[in-house]
Design a protein around this motif. Structure first.
Motif, mmCIF file in Angstrom:
data_model
loop_
_atom_site.group_PDB
_atom_site.id
_atom_site.type_symbol
_atom_site.label_atom_id
_atom_site.label_comp_id
_atom_site.label_asym_id
_atom_site.label_seq_id
_atom_site.Cartn_x
_atom_site.Cartn_y
_atom_site.Cartn_z
ATOM 1 N N VAL A 223 0.795 -1.230 0.000
ATOM 2 C CA VAL A 223 0.000 0.000 0.000
ATOM 3 C C VAL A 223 0.831 1.285 0.000
ATOM 4 C CG1 VAL A 223 -1.916 -1.169 1.132
ATOM 5 C CG2 VAL A 223 -0.289 0.134 2.522
ATOM 6 N N THR A 224 2.160 1.164 0.080
ATOM 7 C CA THR A 224 3.011 2.361 -0.054
ATOM 8 C C THR A 224 3.992 2.253 -1.210
ATOM 9 O OG1 THR A 224 4.908 1.706 1.333
ATOM 10 C CG2 THR A 224 2.960 2.581 2.464
ATOM 11 N N GLY A 225 4.283 1.014 -1.644
ATOM 12 C CA GLY A 225 5.330 0.813 -2.637
ATOM 13 C C GLY A 225 6.717 0.820 -2.020
ATOM 14 N N GLY A 226 6.797 0.823 -0.691
ATOM 15 C CA GLY A 226 8.071 0.964 -0.016
ATOM 16 C C GLY A 226 8.550 -0.301 0.668
ATOM 17 N N SER A 227 9.860 -0.446 0.743
ATOM 18 C CA SER A 227 10.494 -1.491 1.534
ATOM 19 C C SER A 227 10.717 -0.965 2.945
ATOM 20 C CB SER A 227 11.832 -1.874 0.893
ATOM 21 O OG SER A 227 12.746 -0.778 1.009
ATOM 22 N N PRO A 228 11.195 -1.797 3.882
ATOM 23 C CA PRO A 228 11.467 -1.291 5.230
ATOM 24 C C PRO A 228 12.442 -0.118 5.259
ATOM 25 C CG PRO A 228 11.418 -3.680 5.266
ATOM 26 C CD PRO A 228 11.331 -3.267 3.821
ATOM 27 N N LYS B 283 5.465 8.656 -2.145
ATOM 28 C CA LYS B 283 6.825 9.046 -1.786
ATOM 29 C C LYS B 283 7.799 7.883 -1.958
ATOM 30 C CE LYS B 283 9.480 11.205 1.969
ATOM 31 N NZ LYS B 283 9.396 11.745 3.354
ATOM 32 N N ALA B 284 7.402 6.688 -1.532
ATOM 33 C CA ALA B 284 8.286 5.529 -1.637
ATOM 34 C C ALA B 284 8.589 5.178 -3.087
ATOM 35 C CB ALA B 284 7.669 4.327 -0.924
ATOM 36 N N VAL B 285 7.604 5.356 -3.964
ATOM 37 C CA VAL B 285 7.808 5.088 -5.389
ATOM 38 C C VAL B 285 8.886 6.013 -5.948
ATOM 39 C CG1 VAL B 285 6.721 5.351 -7.657
ATOM 40 C CG2 VAL B 285 5.545 4.087 -5.840
ATOM 41 N N GLN B 286 8.846 7.264 -5.534
ATOM 42 C CA GLN B 286 9.867 8.212 -5.979
ATOM 43 C C GLN B 286 11.244 7.837 -5.437
ATOM 44 O OE1 GLN B 286 8.871 12.387 -5.373
ATOM 45 N NE2 GLN B 286 6.705 11.865 -5.245
ATOM 46 N N ILE B 287 11.314 7.513 -4.152
ATOM 47 C CA ILE B 287 12.600 7.244 -3.516
ATOM 48 C C ILE B 287 13.249 5.985 -4.079
ATOM 49 C CG2 ILE B 287 13.713 6.623 -1.327
ATOM 50 C CD1 ILE B 287 11.581 8.315 0.088
ATOM 51 N N GLU B 288 12.453 4.933 -4.268
ATOM 52 C CA GLU B 288 13.012 3.642 -4.669
ATOM 53 C C GLU B 288 12.896 3.365 -6.169
ATOM 54 O OE1 GLU B 288 12.700 0.272 -2.067
ATOM 55 O OE2 GLU B 288 11.559 1.420 -0.600
ATOM 56 N N GLY B 289 12.255 4.268 -6.903
ATOM 57 C CA GLY B 289 12.140 4.064 -8.345
ATOM 58 C C GLY B 289 11.280 2.866 -8.707
ATOM 59 N N ILE B 290 10.212 2.644 -7.949
ATOM 60 C CA ILE B 290 9.335 1.493 -8.187
ATOM 61 C C ILE B 290 8.395 1.785 -9.358
ATOM 62 C CG2 ILE B 290 7.599 -0.022 -7.160
ATOM 63 C CD1 ILE B 290 10.395 -0.264 -5.939
ATOM 64 N N THR B 291 8.270 0.845 -10.258
ATOM 65 C CA THR B 291 7.419 1.007 -11.443
ATOM 66 C C THR B 291 6.147 0.171 -11.312
ATOM 67 O OG1 THR B 291 8.527 -0.822 -12.584
ATOM 68 C CG2 THR B 291 9.420 1.399 -12.906
ATOM 69 N N LEU C 19 7.774 -7.465 -7.748
ATOM 70 C CA LEU C 19 7.719 -7.196 -6.323
ATOM 71 C C LEU C 19 6.317 -6.771 -5.899
ATOM 72 C CD1 LEU C 19 10.936 -4.980 -6.000
ATOM 73 C CD2 LEU C 19 10.738 -7.422 -5.453
ATOM 74 N N ASN C 20 5.938 -7.123 -4.683
ATOM 75 C CA ASN C 20 4.689 -6.600 -4.132
ATOM 76 C C ASN C 20 4.714 -5.082 -4.028
ATOM 77 O OD1 ASN C 20 3.357 -9.008 -3.903
ATOM 78 N ND2 ASN C 20 3.314 -9.075 -1.680
ATOM 79 N N GLN C 21 5.905 -4.499 -3.961
ATOM 80 C CA GLN C 21 6.018 -3.042 -3.938
ATOM 81 C C GLN C 21 5.417 -2.408 -5.185
ATOM 82 O OE1 GLN C 21 10.444 -3.363 -2.346
ATOM 83 N NE2 GLN C 21 9.868 -1.211 -2.541
#
Length: 522
Positions: free
Chosen positions: A89-94, A508-516, A488-490
């Motif tokens: 739900v955030t796209g972020g890892s720990p 925010k997490a998508v921007q930081i980690e470059g998740i597509t 990834l679930n992200q």
């Protein structure tokens, strides 16, 4: 650049095809008016494959027949419910979301004002703040105002305190470092809802505290009570202690999950989760099931072989989930929104081991007990089938990692791999810079679980059975497809926003980690 006249017809054809494909993509996404996200906690990709194959008339098989199945999807590392759901739900890892487990250690916070009456490992809270800096942070059932109650609430006296904010209690949603899909959808005028297993999951609201319009968190570790569902009055074999609550019996956990199912059905029918008042049908909503996870854990159940053949008990839990999904699909059709609802079936985590011949139970409070005998100071660990270890003195990490790496200690703890120092910083944040990151992480041999009880499986580790989870996206207009590409679930979170016509980069997490967003959907 001048285009030769002879090339103009080809160029026009190319542009026409491109425009058509873009229009089809846009139309497909814009037909998604609702997203229903379901986590079947514990469900491996193998479980989904086996069940669809052996139950061709099931709801899961029907959803798969017009769905994209990602056969090689991975949840978070570690694979616990908190980081697992935050990935979805955030796209972020720990490293970005800041959630490692529901119970962890924070080097910058202070203990809660009161000791919870039900959980004994809080430490020594109370007294003036900030009399102590560094505390166990608990965001599970231990922060409930009354753990005996199914429909409970959070007691701020049981929350960790922030010495930099006048020792104010830190609520779960304030602990999350990044925003959620619920906040983004709500900011664009959508109505949102989520149901989960503790009141602590109010963190799905995001840092704003306002992301979820209709949150419901019945306490899974409360004392079971009679419920108005078939076979649940009275509840079979009630547990009278608020420890394991609803998770000690296959039927009892189904009764608990029915509260989640009914909440979703009420929301589809245009009511709040409890059916008490009218509400918009959510743009984004969902819940999770605990039945499969319990069926994998309870002694005498689990799997019959290395191929993932479910025992009769586990099969009954899978069938319960499938029937419940069928109720949701029927409700969506009756409400006239099935064709415009994207249904996502995933899992916060898997469960290990599938092959029960590999099970090795290690109890006795390990590995912290062992660490405290080989080094000065103290360690705190949270260990299910992997281990996160925080040291009172982080400068000891290299020394303790060396001690743990001796053949005797590796055998004692079933260690497969040790992450500490540079090896940990390559994969996660540095514990020297991040007050939440463990000093040492242990990946254990497949089958090792840290329990002194009768459980036959656990989650939270970094092995294949922990992280290789089910992931299915279903919508009537989709052609069936199985995707072998590693995903990834992200990627679920930005995909949901893309499906609703919103910008994934608002996360925010998508921007930081470059998740597509996930491939092969839109």
């Amino acid at each position: 650049m001048r285009v030769p006249a002879r090339c103009l017809p080809l160029l026009l054809i190319f542009l026409s095809i491109s425009a058509t494909l873009q229009a089809q993509d846009s139309n497909s996404r814009h037909r998604v008016k609702h997203v229903l996200l379901i986590s079947v906690d514990g469900m491996h990709a193998l479980d989904l494959t086996n069940y669809v194959s052996s139950h061709p008339q099931s709801t899961l098989a029907q959803l798969s027949s017009h769905g994209v199945t990602f056969d090689n999807a991975a949840t978070s590392q570690p694979s616990d419910s908190f980081p697992g759901l935050s990935a979805l739900v955030t796209g972020g890892s720990p490293t970005t979301a800041g959630f490692w487990y529901d119970v962890t250690y924070n080097r910058k916070l202070s203990p809660p004002a009161l000791t919870t009456p039900y959980i004994s490992y809080v430490g020594a809270p109370g007294g003036a703040c900030p009399g102590q800096i560094g505390t166990i942070t608990e965001f599970d059932e231990s922060i409930d105002k009354d753990l005996t109650k199914l429909y409970g609430s959070i007691d701020p006296n049981f929350l960790p305190r922030d010495p930099n904010r006048g020792c104010a209690p830190v609520y779960p949603h304030e602990y999350l470092r990044v925003n959620t899909i619920f906040e983004v959808v709500k900011a664009h005028g959508g109505y949102t809802a989520w149901t989960d297993k503790h009141p602590a999951y109010e963190w799905t609201n995001g840092p704003s505290g306002q992301g979820v319009d209709d949150f419901f968190g019945p306490e899974i570790n409360s004392i079971p009570v009679a419920l108005p569902f078939p076979g649940c009055t009275p509840v079979p074999a009630p547990d009278t202690t608020p420890d394991d609550g609803w998770t000690n019996d296959l039927k009892v956990i189904q009764c608990y999950d029915q509260t989640h199912v009914q909440a979703v059905l009420n929301q589809i029918n245009g009511y709040t989760h409890d059916g008490s008042q009218r509400a918009p049908i959510p743009t984004l909503f969902g819940t999770n099931f605990q039945s499969v996870s319990v069926g994998e854990k309870l002694a005498g159940n689990g799997y019959l072989d290395v191929l993932g053949t479910p025992s009769p008990g586990l099969l009954s839990e899978l069938e319960f989930v499938d029937n419940s999904l069928g109720e949701m699909v029927s409700a969506l059709k009756k409400a006239g929104i099935y064709d415009e609802t994207l249904i996502i079936i995933g899992a916060k985590h898997g469960q290990s081991p599938i092959d029960q011949s590999k099970k090795v139970a290690i109890g006795g409070g390990q590995p912290a007990t062992l660490i405290n005998t080989i080094a000065s100071g103290e360690a705190f660990d949270i260990s299910d089938d992997g281990s996160l270890i925080w040291l009172n003195d982080s400068s000891q990490a290299a020394e303790i990692a060396q001690q743990l790496s001796t053949p005797a200690n590796q055998a004692t703890l079933g260690i497969q791999e040790i992450f500490a120092g540079p090896a940990l910083k390559e994969k996660f944040n540095s514990p020297l810079n991040d007050p939440r990151t463990p000093d040492i992480i242990l990946k254990v041999n497949t089958g090792v679980i840290f329990t002194g009880g009768s459980k036959i499986a656990e989650h939270g580790g970094l092995n294949e059975d922990d992280t290789h989870v089910a992931l299915l996206f279903s919508m009537p207009e989709f052609a069936p497809r199985q995707v072998k590409t590693y995903v990834l679930n992200q990627q679920v979170a930005p995909t949901i926003l893309q499906a609703l016509g919103l910008d994934p980069n608002e996360l925010k997490a998508v921007q930081i980690e470059g998740i597509t967003p996930l491939p092969f959907l839109f």
